[in-house]
Scaffold this motif. Sequence first.
Motif, PDB file in Angstrom:
ATOM      1  N   LEU A 115       0.841  -1.189   0.000  1.00  0.00           N
ATOM      2  CA  LEU A 115       0.000   0.000   0.000  1.00  0.00           C
ATOM      3  C   LEU A 115       0.885   1.250   0.000  1.00  0.00           C
ATOM      4  CD1 LEU A 115      -3.019  -0.200  -0.011  1.00  0.00           C
ATOM      5  CD2 LEU A 115      -3.042   0.214   2.436  1.00  0.00           C
ATOM      6  N   ALA A 116       1.939   1.196   0.788  1.00  0.00           N
ATOM      7  CA  ALA A 116       2.871   2.322   0.847  1.00  0.00           C
ATOM      8  C   ALA A 116       3.557   2.502  -0.507  1.00  0.00           C
ATOM      9  CB  ALA A 116       3.902   2.093   1.952  1.00  0.00           C
ATOM     10  N   ALA A 117       3.874   1.380  -1.172  1.00  0.00           N
ATOM     11  CA  ALA A 117       4.534   1.458  -2.478  1.00  0.00           C
ATOM     12  C   ALA A 117       3.625   2.113  -3.515  1.00  0.00           C
ATOM     13  CB  ALA A 117       4.957   0.068  -2.935  1.00  0.00           C
ATOM     14  N   ARG A 118       2.322   1.920  -3.361  1.00  0.00           N
ATOM     15  CA  ARG A 118       1.398   2.538  -4.301  1.00  0.00           C
ATOM     16  C   ARG A 118       1.436   4.053  -4.160  1.00  0.00           C
ATOM     17  NH1 ARG A 118      -4.868   1.229  -3.785  1.00  0.00           N
ATOM     18  NH2 ARG A 118      -4.591   2.503  -1.941  1.00  0.00           N
ATOM     19  N   GLU A 119       1.595   4.539  -2.932  1.00  0.00           N
ATOM     20  CA  GLU A 119       1.564   5.978  -2.685  1.00  0.00           C
ATOM     21  C   GLU A 119       2.910   6.626  -2.984  1.00  0.00           C
ATOM     22  OE1 GLU A 119      -1.348   7.126  -2.174  1.00  0.00           O
ATOM     23  OE2 GLU A 119      -2.119   5.075  -1.986  1.00  0.00           O
ATOM     24  N   ASP A 120       3.985   5.892  -2.784  1.00  0.00           N
ATOM     25  CA  ASP A 120       5.320   6.491  -2.869  1.00  0.00           C
ATOM     26  C   ASP A 120       6.145   5.719  -3.897  1.00  0.00           C
ATOM     27  OD1 ASP A 120       7.854   7.414  -2.562  1.00  0.00           O
ATOM     28  OD2 ASP A 120       8.125   6.679  -0.518  1.00  0.00           O
ATOM     29  N   PRO A 121       6.393   6.340  -5.073  1.00  0.00           N
ATOM     30  CA  PRO A 121       7.040   5.589  -6.162  1.00  0.00           C
ATOM     31  C   PRO A 121       8.543   5.405  -5.996  1.00  0.00           C
ATOM     32  CG  PRO A 121       6.530   7.812  -6.867  1.00  0.00           C
ATOM     33  CD  PRO A 121       6.021   7.697  -5.460  1.00  0.00           C
ATOM     34  N   SER A 122       9.114   5.767  -4.855  1.00  0.00           N
ATOM     35  CA  SER A 122      10.569   5.708  -4.737  1.00  0.00           C
ATOM     36  C   SER A 122      11.109   4.278  -4.889  1.00  0.00           C
ATOM     37  CB  SER A 122      11.019   6.319  -3.415  1.00  0.00           C
ATOM     38  OG  SER A 122      10.494   5.568  -2.349  1.00  0.00           O
ATOM     39  N   TRP A 123      10.275   3.269  -4.652  1.00  0.00           N
ATOM     40  CA  TRP A 123      10.747   1.882  -4.806  1.00  0.00           C
ATOM     41  C   TRP A 123      11.150   1.581  -6.246  1.00  0.00           C
ATOM     42  CZ3 TRP A 123       8.147  -1.413  -8.175  1.00  0.00           C
ATOM     43  CH2 TRP A 123       6.890  -0.967  -8.620  1.00  0.00           C
ATOM     44  N   GLN A 124      10.658   2.404  -7.203  1.00  0.00           N
ATOM     45  CA  GLN A 124      10.908   2.099  -8.611  1.00  0.00           C
ATOM     46  C   GLN A 124      12.370   2.309  -9.006  1.00  0.00           C
ATOM     47  OE1 GLN A 124       7.971   4.155 -10.981  1.00  0.00           O
ATOM     48  NE2 GLN A 124       6.334   3.496  -9.606  1.00  0.00           N
ATOM     49  N   GLU A 125      13.126   3.005  -8.123  1.00  0.00           N
ATOM     50  CA  GLU A 125      14.555   3.135  -8.407  1.00  0.00           C
ATOM     51  C   GLU A 125      15.269   1.805  -8.239  1.00  0.00           C
ATOM     52  OE1 GLU A 125      15.811   6.291  -5.824  1.00  0.00           O
ATOM     53  OE2 GLU A 125      14.181   7.549  -6.628  1.00  0.00           O
ATOM     54  N   GLN A 126      14.838   1.010  -7.304  1.00  0.00           N
ATOM     55  CA  GLN A 126      15.417  -0.317  -7.069  1.00  0.00           C
ATOM     56  C   GLN A 126      14.284  -1.340  -6.976  1.00  0.00           C
ATOM     57  OE1 GLN A 126      18.231  -1.676  -6.953  1.00  0.00           O
ATOM     58  NE2 GLN A 126      19.739  -0.062  -6.710  1.00  0.00           N
ATOM     59  N   PRO A 127      13.561  -1.575  -8.072  1.00  0.00           N
ATOM     60  CA  PRO A 127      12.358  -2.412  -7.946  1.00  0.00           C
ATOM     61  C   PRO A 127      12.654  -3.830  -7.441  1.00  0.00           C
ATOM     62  CG  PRO A 127      12.881  -1.986 -10.259  1.00  0.00           C
ATOM     63  CD  PRO A 127      13.801  -1.137  -9.457  1.00  0.00           C
ATOM     64  N   GLU A 128      13.855  -4.339  -7.748  1.00  0.00           N
ATOM     65  CA  GLU A 128      14.157  -5.706  -7.300  1.00  0.00           C
ATOM     66  C   GLU A 128      14.002  -5.839  -5.784  1.00  0.00           C
ATOM     67  OE1 GLU A 128      16.175  -3.899  -9.242  1.00  0.00           O
ATOM     68  OE2 GLU A 128      17.422  -5.144 -10.538  1.00  0.00           O
ATOM     69  N   ASP A 129      14.352  -4.753  -5.073  1.00  0.00           N
ATOM     70  CA  ASP A 129      14.274  -4.823  -3.616  1.00  0.00           C
ATOM     71  C   ASP A 129      12.856  -5.114  -3.150  1.00  0.00           C
ATOM     72  OD1 ASP A 129      16.872  -4.245  -3.614  1.00  0.00           O
ATOM     73  OD2 ASP A 129      16.707  -2.201  -2.817  1.00  0.00           O
ATOM     74  N   LEU A 130      11.907  -4.413  -3.763  1.00  0.00           N
ATOM     75  CA  LEU A 130      10.518  -4.613  -3.359  1.00  0.00           C
ATOM     76  C   LEU A 130      10.074  -6.038  -3.682  1.00  0.00           C
ATOM     77  CD1 LEU A 130       7.867  -3.395  -2.248  1.00  0.00           C
ATOM     78  CD2 LEU A 130       7.252  -2.883  -4.592  1.00  0.00           C
ATOM     79  N   PHE A 131      10.445  -6.498  -4.898  1.00  0.00           N
ATOM     80  CA  PHE A 131      10.006  -7.836  -5.290  1.00  0.00           C
ATOM     81  C   PHE A 131      10.607  -8.901  -4.369  1.00  0.00           C
ATOM     82  CE2 PHE A 131       9.940  -5.746  -9.665  1.00  0.00           C
ATOM     83  CZ  PHE A 131       8.653  -5.294  -9.453  1.00  0.00           C
ATOM     84  N   ARG A 132      11.864  -8.676  -4.014  1.00  0.00           N
ATOM     85  CA  ARG A 132      12.491  -9.638  -3.118  1.00  0.00           C
ATOM     86  C   ARG A 132      11.802  -9.607  -1.748  1.00  0.00           C
ATOM     87  NH1 ARG A 132      17.574  -7.784  -2.889  1.00  0.00           N
ATOM     88  NH2 ARG A 132      16.820  -6.595  -1.116  1.00  0.00           N
ATOM     89  N   ASP A 133      11.487  -8.401  -1.283  1.00  0.00           N
ATOM     90  CA  ASP A 133      10.800  -8.295   0.011  1.00  0.00           C
ATOM     91  C   ASP A 133       9.465  -9.029  -0.008  1.00  0.00           C
ATOM     92  OD1 ASP A 133      12.835  -6.835   0.920  1.00  0.00           O
ATOM     93  OD2 ASP A 133      11.765  -4.918   1.073  1.00  0.00           O
ATOM     94  N   VAL A 134       8.725  -8.873  -1.103  1.00  0.00           N
ATOM     95  CA  VAL A 134       7.429  -9.538  -1.192  1.00  0.00           C
ATOM     96  C   VAL A 134       7.632 -11.052  -1.127  1.00  0.00           C
ATOM     97  CG1 VAL A 134       5.476 -10.029  -2.708  1.00  0.00           C
ATOM     98  CG2 VAL A 134       6.332  -7.686  -2.496  1.00  0.00           C
TER      99      VAL A 134
END
Lengths: 319, 469
Positions: A115-134
């Motif tokens: 939900l936070a990622a939807r509001e704040d696009p900063s994860w798109q600089e290192q998208p792999e990090d988010l995917f790995r976290d998920v």
Amino acid sequence: MLSRVADHLYWLSRYLERAEHTARLLEISVSLAADRTPESASRQGVRLLSALQALDAQRAGLVDFHLLAVDLTVGEREESLLKCVSHARENARQVREQISVDMWEQLNRLYLRLLAAREDPSWQEQPEDLFRDVRHSVYLFKGMTSSTMARGEGWQYMELARFLERSINTSMLVDVHLREFHDSLRTSVEATEYVEWLSLLRCCASFDAYVRAHSASIRPLHVVDFLVLDALFPRSLRFAADRIEESLKRLSRLSGRTQPARVERLAGLLRASLQFVQIEELLHGDLLQTLEHVRRQCRLIHHATYQSYISYQLESEIA
Amino acid sequence: MQVPQAPLFDEYALGRAYDEMFGALGQPRPHYAALFEQLGTLHAPELQRRQQVADRAFLHQGITFTVYGDSRGTERIFPYDLLPRIITGDEWRQLERGLTQRITALNLFLRDIYHEGRILRAGVVPRELIFSCPHYRREMRGLRVQGDRYVSVSGTDLVRLADGQFAVLLANRAVMKRTFSRLLARYSVRPIDHYAQALLRTLRDLSPQSRPNPTVVLLTPGVFNSAYFEHAFLARQMGIELVEGRDLFVHDNVVYMRTTSGAQRVDVIYRRVDDDFVDPLTFRKDSQLGVTGLFNAYRAGNVSLGNAIGTGVADDKAVYAYVPAIIKFYLDEDPILRNVETYLLDDAVQRDHVLQNLHQLVVKAVGESGGYGMLIGPHSTAEQREQFRAAILANPRNYIAQPTLDLSCAPCFIDERIEPRHIDLRPYILAGQQTVIVPGGLTRVALRRGSLVVNSSQGGGSKDTWVLE
């Protein structure tokens, strides 16, 4: 166990398995996309969508891979990670009293992260990090489930759902891959295609296990053999079929029901079709048809399970 | 009057209302001394940090309610205050005796009005008052209720929205254990963890006699109900199935639930669904939450409900005025807990008095709850008073009036300092073969300065309540 509860646990598990699969696909595709030409990245995007059974007509054209990845992460579409996790959470919310506090909190944290990622696009600089976290969040959830949940009916419904979902996902992924790289099955691997076969293995979280079984030489035939017929690797279709059959047997015993013969027969057929066949035989026939057969059986097993335990006719129940 | 110097208490002013922490001369009361001392050693940033930790714990546990009308489904945590409210053992024992007396009398009263009606014949409570109450259910006339226990569970209110309050109470305690662990060790606070066990025993006591090993379920309106979190929480703590109307069905006046092993018989239903919605065949036809045929199964004695149908009469605010008389009539005792003076507005003399003094009184609609349909005279505008005057004259039976009470005040951590806010107490009472009262109950806080409305739908919050040994 209440039929409705079984229903929710089943879908909770399926949606999380789907989220894990999607996250892994995105993680690997994003890391490969950096080295690709736009045209090649677009083709990869289309394959990704096909593997997730999310390809619609207007998407079949040129795909902006970056936008697609964002859409599949936090977009409104049904296949997005956020949607999968929301659905999993909604199902969990309906059965809060059935799952441990740890499980709920873990799932809730994952949901809040997306939900936070939807509001704040900063994860798109290192998208792999988010995917790995998920991916890691889902592993953690499964670990908690495995160490806190009694092996009763609820657990078996979650197992059944997980392996049905996994079978459909893996078979779809291999299917899409074969359509593009079918020729290399019979020839040796070209340097460019080597990467594609490697990534197929990684998309199934199976690179390490494959190397141990077949050494580091990536041969397409071995890869397909491993993903479809390996008896010990937990993401192969064969392994999943074993577990599906096992869960259904236990469900019939735990519920004290005698009539689910049909669903057990379907599961036995699926398992046998993968247990007693060799990859060479599959190659002589139509490999794609075999994969399609696996998916069809999985859908039939799903419906038969619901007919036996969850949405049965009430009239037949009261003598 | 000034309270002792402490950094967080700079703005703490004592008003007319009784202050829970400080005596009239501004000195901390003995049972609050340790808390005051502890707060004296803390500074705003530290307390703020603890507040954030607690907020996160609530959020991660999903102890939240969905904000209605928000399409993104925003979930908020229940507002609460960090500082505990402390009640001495003596005060509590007095309260316990009073509540037990009250619930005993009310159960006798409910049995009576649905059977012989002795209290009506004796003229102690007027007939019209009962028969005009919308919660009076004629369907219950002459129906035997297991053990004559009409109200088994109160406080966790069946008729009104409970707003997840009980769960909040337990969650508050869990968070508080982390927030004030050392302080908690200095007080000997009575635990509240056994509530679920006591509740289950109370519900089992309701089982029809022919069913020695009863199946108990909790019937919830479903996940969209604001108290759903509490329902799930209680079901899990008791180890019983949490069912929705669609999980249950009735065959030959027996209630079953749909399970993976087939139909399973149900003996006791702890229902968190209003009377109106439990059975579309008997009550509201458009109910999607209920079970068709449930009331007939209940009449036939094949299933018990906690609470019984038709107990809302005892919650009617106009009936409230008669509680001392009810206690006297059935138990021949004087009421231990004082009743707030209540004016009944269908009495012409009382009505005139109230209409002349609207600016000083609190007017409440008898059937409403959650702080709706309420006029607080001293805080009202002339326009609001005119509206209520018209409403009272149109339907006097629908309103009561009470003097404006100075609810007591307790210290709350608000905007980086500690300020007094009005509070009340909502105890939880279980009436089974024995009556059990949870030592604590829920303290509700009016978080807006000066406000007297403690309902969570209107800017109220909660506080943990510590009952000392």
